[in-house]
Design a protein around this motif. Structure first.
Motif, PDB file in Angstrom:
ATOM      1  N   TRP A   1       7.376  21.658  20.939  1.00  0.00           N
ATOM      2  CA  TRP A   1       6.816  23.001  21.068  1.00  0.00           C
ATOM      3  C   TRP A   1       7.894  24.058  20.836  1.00  0.00           C
ATOM      4  O   TRP A   1       7.691  25.011  20.079  1.00  0.00           O
ATOM      5  CB  TRP A   1       6.176  23.178  22.440  1.00  0.00           C
ATOM      6  N   GLN A   2       9.033  23.890  21.477  1.00  0.00           N
ATOM      7  CA  GLN A   2      10.089  24.897  21.355  1.00  0.00           C
ATOM      8  C   GLN A   2      10.655  24.958  19.941  1.00  0.00           C
ATOM      9  O   GLN A   2      10.857  26.041  19.399  1.00  0.00           O
ATOM     10  CB  GLN A   2      11.205  24.633  22.371  1.00  0.00           C
ATOM     11  N   THR A   3      10.912  23.813  19.349  1.00  0.00           N
ATOM     12  CA  THR A   3      11.466  23.839  17.988  1.00  0.00           C
ATOM     13  C   THR A   3      10.428  24.319  16.989  1.00  0.00           C
ATOM     14  O   THR A   3      10.778  24.999  16.024  1.00  0.00           O
ATOM     15  CB  THR A   3      12.001  22.453  17.570  1.00  0.00           C
ATOM     16  N   GLY A   4       9.174  24.021  17.220  1.00  0.00           N
ATOM     17  CA  GLY A   4       8.128  24.496  16.330  1.00  0.00           C
ATOM     18  C   GLY A   4       7.834  25.975  16.480  1.00  0.00           C
ATOM     19  O   GLY A   4       7.336  26.619  15.558  1.00  0.00           O
ATOM     20  N   TYR A   5       8.166  26.537  17.652  1.00  0.00           N
ATOM     21  CA  TYR A   5       7.870  27.948  17.910  1.00  0.00           C
ATOM     22  C   TYR A   5       8.986  28.882  17.427  1.00  0.00           C
ATOM     23  O   TYR A   5       8.764  30.082  17.258  1.00  0.00           O
ATOM     24  CB  TYR A   5       7.627  28.159  19.407  1.00  0.00           C
ATOM     25  N   LEU A   6      10.163  28.364  17.199  1.00  0.00           N
ATOM     26  CA  LEU A   6      11.277  29.213  16.775  1.00  0.00           C
ATOM     27  C   LEU A   6      10.976  30.021  15.513  1.00  0.00           C
ATOM     28  O   LEU A   6      11.350  31.199  15.431  1.00  0.00           O
ATOM     29  CB  LEU A   6      12.545  28.375  16.598  1.00  0.00           C
ATOM     30  N   PRO A   7      10.288  29.464  14.510  1.00  0.00           N
ATOM     31  CA  PRO A   7       9.965  30.283  13.330  1.00  0.00           C
ATOM     32  C   PRO A   7       9.088  31.503  13.647  1.00  0.00           C
ATOM     33  O   PRO A   7       9.123  32.492  12.903  1.00  0.00           O
ATOM     34  CB  PRO A   7       9.233  29.312  12.405  1.00  0.00           C
ATOM     35  N   VAL A   8       8.338  31.466  14.731  1.00  0.00           N
ATOM     36  CA  VAL A   8       7.519  32.626  15.098  1.00  0.00           C
ATOM     37  C   VAL A   8       8.412  33.830  15.369  1.00  0.00           C
ATOM     38  O   VAL A   8       8.102  34.950  14.957  1.00  0.00           O
ATOM     39  CB  VAL A   8       6.630  32.297  16.323  1.00  0.00           C
ATOM     40  N   TYR A   9       9.533  33.599  16.049  1.00  0.00           N
ATOM     41  CA  TYR A   9      10.474  34.697  16.297  1.00  0.00           C
ATOM     42  C   TYR A   9      11.059  35.228  14.995  1.00  0.00           C
ATOM     43  O   TYR A   9      11.227  36.436  14.824  1.00  0.00           O
ATOM     44  CB  TYR A   9      11.601  34.237  17.229  1.00  0.00           C
ATOM     45  N   ALA A  10      11.361  34.322  14.068  1.00  0.00           N
ATOM     46  CA  ALA A  10      11.907  34.749  12.770  1.00  0.00           C
ATOM     47  C   ALA A  10      10.879  35.562  11.992  1.00  0.00           C
ATOM     48  O   ALA A  10      11.216  36.597  11.391  1.00  0.00           O
ATOM     49  CB  ALA A  10      12.347  33.527  11.969  1.00  0.00           C
ATOM     50  N   VAL A  11       9.631  35.131  12.005  1.00  0.00           N
ATOM     51  CA  VAL A  11       8.577  35.868  11.303  1.00  0.00           C
ATOM     52  C   VAL A  11       8.414  37.256  11.909  1.00  0.00           C
ATOM     53  O   VAL A  11       8.293  38.255  11.179  1.00  0.00           O
ATOM     54  CB  VAL A  11       7.251  35.076  11.322  1.00  0.00           C
ATOM     55  N   TRP A  12       8.423  37.342  13.245  1.00  0.00           N
ATOM     56  CA  TRP A  12       8.293  38.654  13.884  1.00  0.00           C
ATOM     57  C   TRP A  12       9.471  39.556  13.517  1.00  0.00           C
ATOM     58  O   TRP A  12       9.303  40.745  13.248  1.00  0.00           O
ATOM     59  CB  TRP A  12       8.148  38.533  15.393  1.00  0.00           C
ATOM     60  N   ALA A  13      10.674  39.001  13.497  1.00  0.00           N
ATOM     61  CA  ALA A  13      11.848  39.797  13.124  1.00  0.00           C
ATOM     62  C   ALA A  13      11.704  40.320  11.695  1.00  0.00           C
ATOM     63  O   ALA A  13      11.994  41.491  11.422  1.00  0.00           O
ATOM     64  CB  ALA A  13      13.117  38.964  13.260  1.00  0.00           C
ATOM     65  N   TRP A  14      11.223  39.489  10.782  1.00  0.00           N
ATOM     66  CA  TRP A  14      11.032  39.930   9.402  1.00  0.00           C
ATOM     67  C   TRP A  14       9.928  40.973   9.300  1.00  0.00           C
ATOM     68  O   TRP A  14      10.029  41.908   8.503  1.00  0.00           O
ATOM     69  CB  TRP A  14      10.755  38.748   8.481  1.00  0.00           C
ATOM     70  N   ILE A  15       8.890  40.826  10.090  1.00  0.00           N
ATOM     71  CA  ILE A  15       7.831  41.849  10.094  1.00  0.00           C
ATOM     72  C   ILE A  15       8.400  43.185  10.539  1.00  0.00           C
ATOM     73  O   ILE A  15       8.146  44.223   9.926  1.00  0.00           O
ATOM     74  CB  ILE A  15       6.665  41.407  11.005  1.00  0.00           C
ATOM     75  N   VAL A  16       9.198  43.166  11.591  1.00  0.00           N
ATOM     76  CA  VAL A  16       9.791  44.411  12.097  1.00  0.00           C
ATOM     77  C   VAL A  16      10.734  45.010  11.063  1.00  0.00           C
ATOM     78  O   VAL A  16      10.721  46.217  10.821  1.00  0.00           O
ATOM     79  CB  VAL A  16      10.517  44.155  13.439  1.00  0.00           C
ATOM     80  N   VAL A  17      11.520  44.176  10.410  1.00  0.00           N
ATOM     81  CA  VAL A  17      12.505  44.674   9.446  1.00  0.00           C
ATOM     82  C   VAL A  17      11.853  45.138   8.148  1.00  0.00           C
ATOM     83  O   VAL A  17      12.223  46.180   7.601  1.00  0.00           O
ATOM     84  CB  VAL A  17      13.565  43.579   9.163  1.00  0.00           C
ATOM     85  N   LEU A  18      10.883  44.378   7.663  1.00  0.00           N
ATOM     86  CA  LEU A  18      10.324  44.684   6.342  1.00  0.00           C
ATOM     87  C   LEU A  18       9.086  45.575   6.364  1.00  0.00           C
ATOM     88  O   LEU A  18       8.899  46.392   5.466  1.00  0.00           O
ATOM     89  CB  LEU A  18       9.997  43.379   5.603  1.00  0.00           C
ATOM     90  N   LEU A  19       8.222  45.405   7.364  1.00  0.00           N
ATOM     91  CA  LEU A  19       6.966  46.151   7.357  1.00  0.00           C
ATOM     92  C   LEU A  19       6.972  47.412   8.221  1.00  0.00           C
ATOM     93  O   LEU A  19       6.233  48.349   7.935  1.00  0.00           O
ATOM     94  CB  LEU A  19       5.815  45.235   7.823  1.00  0.00           C
TER      95      LEU A  19
END
Length: 135
Positions: free
Chosen positions: A109-127
């Motif tokens: 669960w934890q290793t699979g959830y880490l990309p969610v944080y990366a996606v949110w960071a990219w949303i904040v940075v790019l969108l």
């Protein structure tokens, strides 16, 4: 709640998540459950309670008082993501303590959830810049 207090609570939640990730990575998956696992569950449940309070405060600031800003929207998204992670982690920890789920489920669960944080960071940075007219 004051802005500085909300920021400190968010930092506290990130520290709790870091402690959870560290303890998962350092634990022997084959070791039986013990007191430390129960203390870890208590820590995660406490963090959940804090996260709910922070979410209520941020939502109140957005809807009632000050309106939406990039910082408030980013904090709201971060706290929703943290809430989902902590809630399911607490569920998996409880099931592990009760010997109904193997420890590997929590690791996955934890290793699979880490990309969610990366996606949110990219949303904040790019969108966020075009959404909030910063471009």
């Amino acid at each position: 709640m004051e802005r500085e207090a909300l920021i400190l609570f968010d930092l506290l939640l990130v520290v709790v998540l870091g402690l959870l990730l560290y303890s998962i990575s350092a634990r022997d998956p084959l070791a039986p459950t013990g007191l430390f696992d129960k203390l870890q569950l208590a820590l995660v449940v406490s963090a959940l309670a804090i996260d709910v309070l922070v979410l209520l405060a941020i939502t109140g600031r957005i809807t009632d008082e000050y309106g939406t800003t990039p910082n408030r929207a980013a904090a709201l998204g971060e706290n929703v993501i943290l809430l989902a992670n902590l809630a399911y982690s607490a569920w998996l920890l409880l099931r592990f303590i009760r010997r109904r789920t193997p420890f590997a489920a929590l690791e996955r669960w934890q290793t699979g959830y880490l990309p969610v944080y990366a996606v949110w960071a990219w949303i904040v940075v790019l969108l966020f810049p075009p959404l909030f007219s910063y471009v």
